[in-house]
Design an enzyme around this catalytic site. Structure first.
Site, PDB file in Angstrom:
ATOM      1  N   HIS A 122      25.722 -10.895  22.706  1.00  0.00           N
ATOM      2  CA  HIS A 122      24.794 -10.603  21.606  1.00  0.00           C
ATOM      3  C   HIS A 122      23.663 -11.641  21.604  1.00  0.00           C
ATOM      4  CE1 HIS A 122      23.583  -9.567  17.411  1.00  0.00           C
ATOM      5  NE2 HIS A 122      23.341 -10.865  17.344  1.00  0.00           N
ATOM      6  N   GLU A 123      24.027 -12.906  21.709  1.00  0.00           N
ATOM      7  CA  GLU A 123      23.008 -13.968  21.673  1.00  0.00           C
ATOM      8  C   GLU A 123      22.100 -13.894  22.895  1.00  0.00           C
ATOM      9  OE1 GLU A 123      22.528 -15.456  19.022  1.00  0.00           O
ATOM     10  OE2 GLU A 123      24.406 -14.922  18.057  1.00  0.00           O
TER      11      GLU A 123
ATOM     12  N   HIS B 116      19.506 -11.254  22.476  1.00  0.00           N
ATOM     13  CA  HIS B 116      18.295 -11.662  21.740  1.00  0.00           C
ATOM     14  C   HIS B 116      17.282 -12.298  22.710  1.00  0.00           C
ATOM     15  CE1 HIS B 116      19.202 -10.940  17.534  1.00  0.00           C
ATOM     16  NE2 HIS B 116      20.294 -11.655  17.539  1.00  0.00           N
TER      17      HIS B 116
ATOM     18  N   GLU C 227      18.590  -7.253  15.297  1.00  0.00           N
ATOM     19  CA  GLU C 227      20.045  -7.436  15.282  1.00  0.00           C
ATOM     20  C   GLU C 227      20.770  -6.274  15.973  1.00  0.00           C
ATOM     21  OE1 GLU C 227      22.200  -9.853  14.521  1.00  0.00           O
ATOM     22  OE2 GLU C 227      20.354 -10.990  14.446  1.00  0.00           O
TER      23      GLU C 227
HETATM   24 ZN   LIG Z   1      21.850 -11.734  16.232  1.00  0.00          ZN
END
Ligand SMILES: [Zn+2]
Length: 265
Positions: free
Chosen positions: A133-134, A137, A197
């Site tokens: 997830h990171e 980004h 997100e």
């Molecule tokens: Zn996030």
């Protein structure tokens, strides 16, 4: 003189077109980004230095081993599949702060995991959820996108120049770090948007599946996290409601499970 002027204008327009148009991986969303990948990476490296100055790096062999093992597998997939990561110099750090259930990846590939997150992680697949997830980004250049709009818009170019020439004052540095999702004591809020997100979730699921981690672990991780009343694992996110997030992740499973099946070890 007149011709020179025209050339300058033309150059500026081309530069804007070149820098301005970008598409996020996986979702294909069009993005307006006025910061070049080189600038963004330079800022990422500067920010990494700041983080390492301020935080205590953990020497715990088990946690470091896990973060490195999982991180390297995801990084390999990211580098192979996404051009933006081609020049990343990946490095993984565990920060010794058990109060923070947090993690982030800076442009350029420096990834930080606060050891407070291990309370919610019972295997490599769940850690892969957080790290993918990171890294998602960073691959989608969300920090640069945030620098290109909103509160940083007027001052963005000045801040970039100052920080990159080593003239960054603490406030400028703090703003850059916030754009990358690192919290500071400063009262300025620059949250990841909900769109970003969900996008990081989608990219993360594909990344973890390609790296051979079970995407179903994203559901178990977020369920545990939500139950504990935790906010998403980076500061200043506009938290999508956990139930919405989990529902969206579940809806993506049929798409990513075959990828996982093909890559699992
Ligand atoms: Zn996030």
């Amino acid at each position: 003189m007149k011709r020179q002027f025209k050339q300058i204008i033309l150059g500026a327009i081309l530069a804007l077109l070149f820098i301005g148009c970008s598409k996020a991986p996986v979702t294909g969303r069009s993005q307006l980004i006025m910061v070049s990948p080189q600038q963004e990476m330079a800022l990422g490296f500067e920010s990494a230095k700041e983080v390492l100055k301020k935080e205590k790096v953990s020497q715990d062999p088990q946690q470091n081993g896990m973060v490195k093992r999982v991180g390297e597998r995801i990084a390999k997939v990211a580098t192979a599949n996404y051009p933006i990561a081609k020049n990343f110099t990946w490095e993984f750090f565990v920060i010794d702060n058990s109060k923070e259930a947090n993690a982030f990846c800076l442009p350029g590939g420096k990834v930080f995991v606060y050891n407070g997150i291990f309370k919610y992680i019972s295997n490599d697949d769940e850690l892969a959820t957080v790290m993918s997830h990171e890294i998602g980004h960073a691959l989608a250049r969300h920090g640069a996108e945030r620098m290109s709009r909103g509160q940083l818009q007027q001052t963005g170019a000045e801040i970039l120049n100052a920080v990159m020439q080593g003239r960054g004052n603490p406030q400028n540095t703090a703003m850059v770090m916030q754009a990358f999702g690192i919290g500071t004591q400063l009262g300025v809020m620059l949250p990841h948007s909900r769109v970003q997100e969900y996008e990081a979730d989608a990219i993360g699921l594909v990344l973890m599946a390609k790296a051979g981690y079970n995407p179903q672990s994203a559901i178990t991780f977020w369920e545990k996290f939500a139950k504990a009343g935790q906010t998403p694992p980076e500061y200043l996110s506009t938290h999508p409601a956990p139930t919405n997030r989990i529902a969206k992740l579940k809806a993506m499973l049929p798409q990513v499970m075959p990828i996982y099946q093909a890559n699992k070890r």
